[in-house]
Design an enzyme around this catalytic site. Structure first.
Site, PDB file in Angstrom:
ATOM      1  N   GLY A 240       0.955  -1.067   0.030  1.00 12.27           N
ATOM      2  CA  GLY A 240       0.062   0.007  -0.028  1.00 12.27           C
ATOM      3  C   GLY A 240       0.887   1.219   0.065  1.00 12.27           C
ATOM      4  N   ALA A 241       1.990   1.080  -0.903  1.00 16.58           N
ATOM      5  CA  ALA A 241       2.863   2.276  -0.553  1.00 16.58           C
ATOM      6  C   ALA A 241       2.686   3.397  -1.763  1.00 16.58           C
ATOM      7  CB  ALA A 241       4.387   1.766  -0.907  1.00 16.58           C
ATOM      8  N   SER A 242       1.780   3.380  -2.341  1.00 19.52           N
ATOM      9  CA  SER A 242       1.479   4.246  -3.395  1.00 19.52           C
ATOM     10  C   SER A 242       0.784   5.634  -2.961  1.00 19.52           C
ATOM     11  CB  SER A 242       0.523   3.815  -4.755  1.00 19.52           C
ATOM     12  OG  SER A 242      -0.540   3.671  -4.290  1.00 19.52           O
TER      13      SER A 242
ATOM     14  N   ASN B  92       0.720  -2.592   5.294  1.00 20.20           N
ATOM     15  CA  ASN B  92      -0.183  -1.612   5.416  1.00 20.20           C
ATOM     16  C   ASN B  92      -1.140  -1.665   4.262  1.00 20.20           C
ATOM     17  OD1 ASN B  92      -0.216   1.284   5.632  1.00 20.20           O
ATOM     18  ND2 ASN B  92      -0.082   1.383   3.529  1.00 20.20           N
TER      19      ASN B  92
ATOM     20  N   SER C 128      -5.794   0.013  13.100  1.00 23.92           N
ATOM     21  CA  SER C 128      -6.439   1.262  13.357  1.00 23.92           C
ATOM     22  C   SER C 128      -6.875   1.475  14.565  1.00 23.92           C
ATOM     23  CB  SER C 128      -7.699   1.363  12.157  1.00 23.92           C
ATOM     24  OG  SER C 128      -8.460   2.252  12.296  1.00 23.92           O
TER      25      SER C 128
ATOM     26  N   TYR D 197     -14.468  -3.406   8.479  1.00 27.99           N
ATOM     27  CA  TYR D 197     -13.176  -2.764   8.639  1.00 27.99           C
ATOM     28  C   TYR D 197     -12.715  -2.972  10.287  1.00 27.99           C
ATOM     29  CZ  TYR D 197      -9.461   0.829   8.357  1.00 27.99           C
ATOM     30  OH  TYR D 197      -8.191   1.414   8.431  1.00 27.99           O
TER      31      TYR D 197
ATOM     32  N   ALA E  29     -13.541  -5.357  12.152  1.00 28.56           N
ATOM     33  CA  ALA E  29     -13.343  -6.639  12.369  1.00 28.56           C
ATOM     34  C   ALA E  29     -11.881  -7.187  11.825  1.00 28.56           C
ATOM     35  CB  ALA E  29     -14.285  -7.849  11.671  1.00 28.56           C
TER      36      ALA E  29
ATOM     37  N   LYS F 169      -9.425  -5.018  11.511  1.00 25.34           N
ATOM     38  CA  LYS F 169      -8.152  -4.295  12.186  1.00 25.34           C
ATOM     39  C   LYS F 169      -8.183  -4.770  13.554  1.00 25.34           C
ATOM     40  CE  LYS F 169      -6.997  -1.621   9.045  1.00 25.34           C
ATOM     41  NZ  LYS F 169      -5.655  -1.851   8.267  1.00 25.34           N
TER      42      LYS F 169
END
Length: 252
Positions: free
Chosen positions: A17-19, A90, A142, A157, A159, A161
């Protein structure tokens, strides 16, 4: 020296997820600390632009929900660099805020991206790392995995995290004696692509300010130090832990 504790010179990292958003910041921070960073995301053009700016960043197109892409990412890292010292899981996205609006397929897809992908990347990477090799795996969770943030958040989300935190503890317990440390970072409210609209809307921005002890959301770079700490020797006796960077949101 103190600064040497945070150095990543000669080490190799993978950031998914580095963009954009937090992942982009993580890739920059690790590269600045001396690491070669395999930056993975679906939007290769953004990664290539980042690599042109920072040669220590290697762009890799990867859809982490695809089993083959996950394996290819780890395989490329070992084939080109011969090692993997840091893995940052990530990549992720939110689902619908209202549980009744979420389909079963949609719920499953969020878990596949936010939880299952990180599990597979971690287990596949560890299967290739010789036992006794110091390795740091950092899972990005999160505040929504710790407390309810209704009406913002969502069942899938939350659940995924919360599951990330449980997975972090379990993997830390299983892999500690082979030299693999597994920790989690819990971001609060940061102005990123994922939270688009949160800080430009007066009502939601005010909600963040009122409920955060520091009276504001996070800004660029304020979470990078936590990730660098966990990636480096500065945290060599730390595993199975959750590092919360939320301006006091969950302490209220």
């Amino acid at each position: 020296m103190t600064q040497d504790m945070f150095s990543l010179t000669g080490r190799v990292a993978v950031v998914t997820g580095a963009s954009s958003g937090l992942g982009l910041g993580f890739a920059r921070a690790l590269a600045a600390a001396g690491a070669t960073v395999y930056a993975a995301a679906r939007r290769l053009d953004r990664l290539e632009a980042l690599s042109a700016e920072i040669p220590a960043i290697v762009p890799v197109r990867c859809d982490v929900t695809d089993d083959g892409d996950r394996k290819a990412l780890v395989d490329r890292c070992f084939e080109e660099s011969g090692r993997l010292d840091v893995l940052i899981n990530n990549a992720g996205k939110p689902g619908p805020p209202n549980a009744e609006d979420e389909t079963l397929d949609g719920f499953q897809s969020i878990l596949d991206l936010n939880l299952v992908a990180g599990f597979h990347l971690a287990t596949y990477a560890v299967s290739k790392i010789p036992s006794g090799t110091a390795t740091s795996i950092i899972n990005i969770s999160s505040v929504i995995g710790l407390v309810s943030t209704a009406p913002i958040g969502g069942a899938s989300y939350a659940a995924s995290k919360a599951g990330t935190l449980g997975l972090t503890r379990e993997l830390a317990g299983q892999w500690g004696r082979r030299g693999v440390r597994v920790n989690a970072v819990v971001p609060g409210w940061f102005d990123t692509e994922m939270t688009d609209g949160l800080f430009t809307n007066d009502k939601s921005a005010g909600w963040v300010r009122r409920n955060t002890m520091l009276g504001r959301g996070g800004i660029d770079g304020e979470i990078d130090g936590a990730v660098l700490f966990l990636a480096s020797d500065a945290s060599s006796y730390m595993t199975g832990q959750t590092l919360v960077v939320d301006g006091g949101w969950t302490a209220r």
